[in-house]
Scaffold this active site. Structure first.
Site, short mmCIF file in Angstrom:
data_model
loop_
_atom_site.label_atom_id
_atom_site.label_comp_id
_atom_site.label_asym_id
_atom_site.label_seq_id
_atom_site.Cartn_x
_atom_site.Cartn_y
_atom_site.Cartn_z
N LYS A 59 0.84 -1.21 0.00
CA LYS A 59 0.00 0.00 0.00
C LYS A 59 0.87 1.26 0.00
O LYS A 59 0.60 2.20 -0.73
CB LYS A 59 -0.93 0.03 1.22
CG LYS A 59 -1.85 -1.17 1.34
CD LYS A 59 -2.81 -1.04 2.52
CE LYS A 59 -2.14 -0.92 3.87
NZ LYS A 59 -1.39 -2.11 4.31
N ARG A 112 -8.87 1.61 9.58
CA ARG A 112 -8.47 0.25 9.94
C ARG A 112 -9.52 -0.45 10.79
O ARG A 112 -9.37 -1.63 11.11
CB ARG A 112 -7.18 0.31 10.77
CG ARG A 112 -5.91 0.00 10.01
CD ARG A 112 -4.77 0.19 10.97
NE ARG A 112 -3.58 -0.53 10.67
CZ ARG A 112 -2.54 -0.02 10.01
NH1 ARG A 112 -2.60 1.19 9.50
NH2 ARG A 112 -1.45 -0.73 9.86
N ARG A 135 12.10 -6.03 4.33
CA ARG A 135 11.80 -4.62 4.05
C ARG A 135 12.74 -3.68 4.81
O ARG A 135 12.86 -3.78 6.03
CB ARG A 135 10.35 -4.35 4.45
CG ARG A 135 9.89 -2.95 4.23
CD ARG A 135 8.39 -2.87 4.18
NE ARG A 135 7.77 -2.84 5.50
CZ ARG A 135 6.47 -2.60 5.68
NH1 ARG A 135 5.67 -2.43 4.65
NH2 ARG A 135 5.97 -2.60 6.90
N ARG A 165 11.96 -1.45 10.46
CA ARG A 165 11.05 -1.00 11.51
C ARG A 165 11.02 -2.02 12.65
O ARG A 165 11.05 -3.22 12.42
CB ARG A 165 9.63 -0.85 10.92
CG ARG A 165 9.42 0.47 10.24
CD ARG A 165 8.14 0.52 9.45
NE ARG A 165 6.98 -0.05 10.11
CZ ARG A 165 5.75 -0.05 9.56
NH1 ARG A 165 5.55 0.48 8.37
NH2 ARG A 165 4.73 -0.58 10.20
N ARG A 199 0.37 -8.30 13.98
CA ARG A 199 -0.28 -7.29 13.14
C ARG A 199 -1.26 -7.94 12.16
O ARG A 199 -2.32 -7.40 11.87
CB ARG A 199 0.77 -6.46 12.40
CG ARG A 199 1.50 -5.48 13.33
CD ARG A 199 2.80 -5.01 12.76
NE ARG A 199 2.66 -4.23 11.56
CZ ARG A 199 3.65 -4.04 10.67
NH1 ARG A 199 4.83 -4.60 10.85
NH2 ARG A 199 3.44 -3.30 9.61
P1 AMP Z 1 1.52 1.03 9.18
O1 AMP Z 1 2.72 1.89 8.87
O2 AMP Z 1 0.31 1.41 8.40
O3 AMP Z 1 1.85 -0.44 9.09
O4 AMP Z 1 1.16 1.31 10.72
C1 AMP Z 1 2.08 1.03 11.76
C2 AMP Z 1 1.37 1.07 13.09
O5 AMP Z 1 0.82 2.36 13.35
C3 AMP Z 1 0.20 0.11 13.23
O6 AMP Z 1 0.59 -1.22 13.54
C4 AMP Z 1 -0.57 0.76 14.38
O7 AMP Z 1 0.09 0.55 15.62
C5 AMP Z 1 -0.43 2.23 14.05
N1 AMP Z 1 -1.50 2.70 13.14
C6 AMP Z 1 -1.35 3.17 11.86
N2 AMP Z 1 -2.54 3.51 11.34
C7 AMP Z 1 -3.46 3.26 12.29
C8 AMP Z 1 -4.88 3.39 12.35
N3 AMP Z 1 -5.59 3.83 11.30
N4 AMP Z 1 -5.50 3.02 13.50
C9 AMP Z 1 -4.83 2.58 14.56
N5 AMP Z 1 -3.47 2.42 14.57
C10 AMP Z 1 -2.80 2.76 13.45
#
Ligand code: AMP
Length: 224
Positions: free
Chosen positions: A13, A88, A127, A161, A172
């Site tokens: 994404k 989400r 990654r 990360r 996750r």
């Molecule tokens: P991502 O970079 O999209 O994989 O997000 C990394 C982390 O940020 C996730 O595992 C959550 O802990 C937090 N996070 C990102 N977007 C959201 C969201 N829309 N709602 C809740 N937590 C979020």
């Protein structure tokens, strides 16, 4: 042209949102990136979110929704935005509808990136991401940087990360299955869902997304 990108972590994404942002001249809103920036800046919000992010858990709906509401009121998102990582949860999806109606906009498409979980773990474990703001993403096996450890685009240091280690990725994925996967039905019932085979090569995925959205908003593009 407000567009939502749905799918598990590692589905591509972020990579696709960055490409679409460049091709369509739209801002890329990654809630993960926004949260990580708050953690780096050590804001009150960032300090609350840090442990949750590292554990692979979601931050509370009300907090993330208020961040997105603020961002979608900024003028650069008036013509549209690529929402990556938001919504989400069902709460967030409903909140997004409300936020967009408050600013006189509506969603034009929700792309669901499909990829199986073994592939997610393979992708995420390799990654590496640029530490600098551009956040370019490399993969040690499939898209390695020209110089090990350095970003091809800016020479910035690459890092993995903390939540990209296998145990956190599995958590996750479980959170995704429980909280986010049901959103597909929400957008399908609104007639907005488009499924994208995210196992295809990245260029092909981009072409498919552009084919659905149109080349640029000014050219009269829209989902077909
Ligand atoms: P991502 O970079 O999209 O994989 O997000 C990394 C982390 O940020 C996730 O595992 C959550 O802990 C937090 N996070 C990102 N977007 C959201 C969201 N829309 N709602 C809740 N937590 C979020």
């Amino acid at each position: 042209m407000h567009v939502v990108l749905l799918g598990p972590p590692g589905a591509g994404k972020g990579t696709q949102a960055r490409r679409l942002a460049a091709r369509l001249s739209l801002p890329h809103l990654s809630t993960g990136d926004m949260l990580r920036q708050q953690v780096r800046d050590r804001t009150v919000f960032g300090r609350r979110a840090a442990a949750l992010i590292e554990a692979g858990r979601l931050v509370p709906d009300a907090l993330i929704t208020s961040v997105v509401r603020g961002r979608l009121r900024e003028p650069d998102t008036a013509d549209g935005a690529l929402l990556d990582g938001f919504p989400r949860t069902a709460f967030q999806a409903k909140a997004l509808d409300l936020i967009l109606s408050e600013v006189g906009a509506s969603l034009c498409a929700a792309f669901e990136f499909t990829v199986d979980e073994d592939e997610v773990v393979r992708r995420i474990s390799g990654r590496h991401i640029c530490r600098r703001d551009n956040g370019h993403i490399f993969h040690l096996r499939t898209a390695p940087p020209r110089v090990a450890g350095l970003c091809d685009h800016c020479g910035g240091e690459l890092h993995q990360r903390a939540d990209d280690v296998p145990a956190k990725v599995r958590h996750r994925l479980a959170v995704f299955r429980a909280e986010s996967a049901p959103l597909s039905a929400y957008y399908a019932s609104a007639g907005l869902l488009r499924t994208i085979d995210a196992t295809r090569p990245a260029d092909e995925v981009t072409d498919r997304l552009i084919a659905v959205l149109g080349p640029a908003p000014a050219a009269g593009g829209g989902p077909r």
